[in-house]
Enzyme design. Structure first.
Site, PDB file in Angstrom:
ATOM      1  N   SER A  30       0.905  -1.177   0.046  1.00 56.65           N
ATOM      2  CA  SER A  30      -0.020   0.085  -0.300  1.00 56.65           C
ATOM      3  C   SER A  30       0.705   1.430   0.062  1.00 56.65           C
ATOM      4  CB  SER A  30      -0.841   0.041   1.355  1.00 56.65           C
ATOM      5  OG  SER A  30      -1.691   1.309   1.432  1.00 56.65           O
ATOM      6  N   TYR A  38      -1.372  -0.865  10.155  1.00 58.70           N
ATOM      7  CA  TYR A  38      -1.431  -1.351   8.737  1.00 58.70           C
ATOM      8  C   TYR A  38      -0.267  -0.791   8.027  1.00 58.70           C
ATOM      9  CZ  TYR A  38      -3.677  -1.337   4.145  1.00 58.70           C
ATOM     10  OH  TYR A  38      -4.048  -1.450   2.724  1.00 58.70           O
TER      11      TYR A  38
HETATM   12  P1  NAD Z   1     -11.571  -6.080   0.155  1.00 56.82           P
HETATM   13  O1  NAD Z   1     -11.939  -5.949   1.807  1.00 56.82           O
HETATM   14  O2  NAD Z   1     -12.506  -5.821  -0.673  1.00 56.82           O
HETATM   15  O3  NAD Z   1     -11.191  -7.681  -0.068  1.00 56.82           O
HETATM   16  C1  NAD Z   1     -10.345  -8.227   0.866  1.00 56.82           C
HETATM   17  C2  NAD Z   1     -10.463  -9.681   0.891  1.00 56.82           C
HETATM   18  O4  NAD Z   1      -9.730 -10.567   1.662  1.00 56.82           O
HETATM   19  C3  NAD Z   1     -11.913 -10.199   1.309  1.00 56.82           C
HETATM   20  O5  NAD Z   1     -12.766 -10.667   0.271  1.00 56.82           O
HETATM   21  C4  NAD Z   1     -11.941 -11.001   2.532  1.00 56.82           C
HETATM   22  O6  NAD Z   1     -12.864 -11.731   2.922  1.00 56.82           O
HETATM   23  C5  NAD Z   1     -10.464 -11.515   2.411  1.00 56.82           C
HETATM   24  N1  NAD Z   1      -9.844 -11.901   3.413  1.00 56.82           N
HETATM   25  C6  NAD Z   1      -9.792 -10.856   4.709  1.00 56.82           C
HETATM   26  N2  NAD Z   1      -9.028 -11.756   5.763  1.00 56.82           N
HETATM   27  C7  NAD Z   1      -8.823 -12.993   4.941  1.00 56.82           C
HETATM   28  C8  NAD Z   1      -8.219 -14.083   5.937  1.00 56.82           C
HETATM   29  N3  NAD Z   1      -7.942 -14.315   6.932  1.00 56.82           N
HETATM   30  N4  NAD Z   1      -8.023 -15.114   5.245  1.00 56.82           N
HETATM   31  C9  NAD Z   1      -8.704 -15.089   3.675  1.00 56.82           C
HETATM   32  N5  NAD Z   1      -9.300 -14.106   2.954  1.00 56.82           N
HETATM   33  C10 NAD Z   1      -9.436 -12.962   3.684  1.00 56.82           C
HETATM   34  O7  NAD Z   1     -10.224  -5.408  -0.010  1.00 56.82           O
HETATM   35  P2  NAD Z   1      -9.499  -4.733  -1.319  1.00 56.82           P
HETATM   36  O8  NAD Z   1      -9.785  -3.265  -0.948  1.00 56.82           O
HETATM   37  O9  NAD Z   1      -9.937  -5.191  -2.605  1.00 56.82           O
HETATM   38  O10 NAD Z   1      -7.872  -4.986  -0.737  1.00 56.82           O
HETATM   39  C11 NAD Z   1      -7.115  -6.217  -1.297  1.00 56.82           C
HETATM   40  C12 NAD Z   1      -5.760  -5.769  -0.966  1.00 56.82           C
HETATM   41  O11 NAD Z   1      -5.205  -4.547  -1.387  1.00 56.82           O
HETATM   42  C13 NAD Z   1      -5.685  -5.783   0.561  1.00 56.82           C
HETATM   43  O12 NAD Z   1      -4.403  -6.428   0.939  1.00 56.82           O
HETATM   44  C14 NAD Z   1      -5.516  -4.140   0.759  1.00 56.82           C
HETATM   45  O13 NAD Z   1      -4.931  -4.114   2.147  1.00 56.82           O
HETATM   46  C15 NAD Z   1      -4.620  -3.883  -0.354  1.00 56.82           C
HETATM   47  N6  NAD Z   1      -4.837  -2.267  -0.758  1.00 56.82           N
HETATM   48  C16 NAD Z   1      -6.069  -1.911  -0.676  1.00 56.82           C
HETATM   49  C17 NAD Z   1      -6.317  -0.372  -0.938  1.00 56.82           C
HETATM   50  C18 NAD Z   1      -7.666   0.189  -1.237  1.00 56.82           C
HETATM   51  O14 NAD Z   1      -7.711   1.379  -1.228  1.00 56.82           O
HETATM   52  N7  NAD Z   1      -8.569  -0.390  -1.204  1.00 56.82           N
HETATM   53  C19 NAD Z   1      -4.994   0.292  -1.286  1.00 56.82           C
HETATM   54  C20 NAD Z   1      -3.853  -0.244  -0.759  1.00 56.82           C
HETATM   55  C21 NAD Z   1      -3.780  -1.583  -0.788  1.00 56.82           C
END
Ligand code: NAD
Length: 253
Positions: free
Chosen positions: A144, A159
């Site tokens: 991130s 985080y």
């Molecule tokens: P999201 O919440 O839409 O999806 C995350 C998924 O991970 C969910 O389907 C959840 O069920 C699954 N999950 C959570 N804990 C779990 C576990 N213990 N075992 C298996 N699955 C698990 O999130 P997103 O926004 O699509 O984020 C995806 C990745 O990108 C994450 O690692 C997040 O930190 C990173 N990210 C997101 C953003 C953003 O702005 N959305 C920015 C930077 C990084």
């Protein structure tokens, strides 16, 4: 070159509006068979079904808690019997939290690290040896921009620290697995429109964040999915140990 007959494993690809789900689609469109592991079993299965229907590749979705080694072992055993060997691993499962440092508990800190760091370890530790043995692999971590600029989007210190741990993980693993044909890279998204904040980032706060983004909008899951799929190509084999920003210019360094 073709990725036909290879599986791309995406963790956390259940979430309907998430980065993982979109990435599973772009990888399937590029010809990969798809494995999805998600805490939410129903959404993992639904995602796999959607992928088979839309792209005509093989896809399997399984319920799995990446923080739990037995759960990961069970899921990988099932995948081993139903799909070709894993050629690409996208460590996407992640959770965030905005809790200020002076309020964060040890339990919350551990939980953030358990999913983002230990979860990625649990899966990667089991997948990497087979990749190295076969002489081909692509591993991508979802870090991130918070790791690079010290939070300031949504996630707090826990985080940002966990995502920064992923960057060290990426770089050291890239060095170790390079000789075996396995690349390891990280993508560092800025503000992407998904449900990870549980609706807690809306209104004025979101508008203020978007105002600080040079391209004038938040990112879409497609912006990130395309980059990940590019890094997973066979032709991307000379790119390793790198962190790719996909943040609309919100952090330029
Ligand atoms: P999201 O919440 O839409 O999806 C995350 C998924 O991970 C969910 O389907 C959840 O069920 C699954 N999950 C959570 N804990 C779990 C576990 N213990 N075992 C298996 N699955 C698990 O999130 P997103 O926004 O699509 O984020 C995806 C990745 O990108 C994450 O690692 C997040 O930190 C990173 N990210 C997101 C953003 C953003 O702005 N959305 C920015 C930077 C990084």
């Amino acid at each position: 070159m073709s990725v036909h007959g290879k599986t791309a494993l995406v963790t956390g690809a259940g979430s309907t509006r998430g980065i993982g789900r979109a990435t599973a689609h772009t990888l399937a469109a590029a010809g990969w068979d798809i494995a999805i592991l998600d805490l939410d079993e129903a959404s993992a299965k639904e995602a796999a079904h959607e992928i088979v229907e839309r792209h005509g590749v093989q896809a399997v979705g399984l319920g799995c808690d990446v923080t739990d080694e037995a759960s990961v072992d069970n899921a990988l055993a099932v995948l081993g019997e139903s799909l070709p060997p894993v050629g690409a691993l996208v460590n996407n499962a992640g959770i965030t939290s905005p809790t200020p440092f002076v309020e964060v508990t040890g339990e919350e800190w551990d939980r953030i690290f358990a999913v983002n760091v230990r979860g990625a370890f649990n899966v990667t530790r089991r997948i990497a040896p087979g990749m190295a043995e076969r002489g081909f692999g692509r591993i991508v971590f979802l870090a991130s921009v918070s790791a690079e600029r010290g939070g300031g989007v949504f996630g707090g210190v826990a985080y940002s620290a966990a995502k920064a741990a992923q960057l060290g993980f990426t770089r050291a693993l890239a060095r170790e697995l390079g000789p075996d044909g396995v690349t390891v890279n990280a993508v560092a998204p800025g503000l992407i429109d998904t449900d990870i904040t549980g609706g807690a980032l809306e209104g004025e706060r979101k508008a203020a964040l978007v105002a600080g983004i040079p391209v004038g909008r938040n990112g879409t899951v497609h912006d990130v999915a395309d980059l990940i799929t590019y890094l997973c190509r066979e032709e991307s084999g000379y790119i390793t140990g790198v962190t790719y920003d996909v943040n609309g210019g919100s952090h330029i360094h």
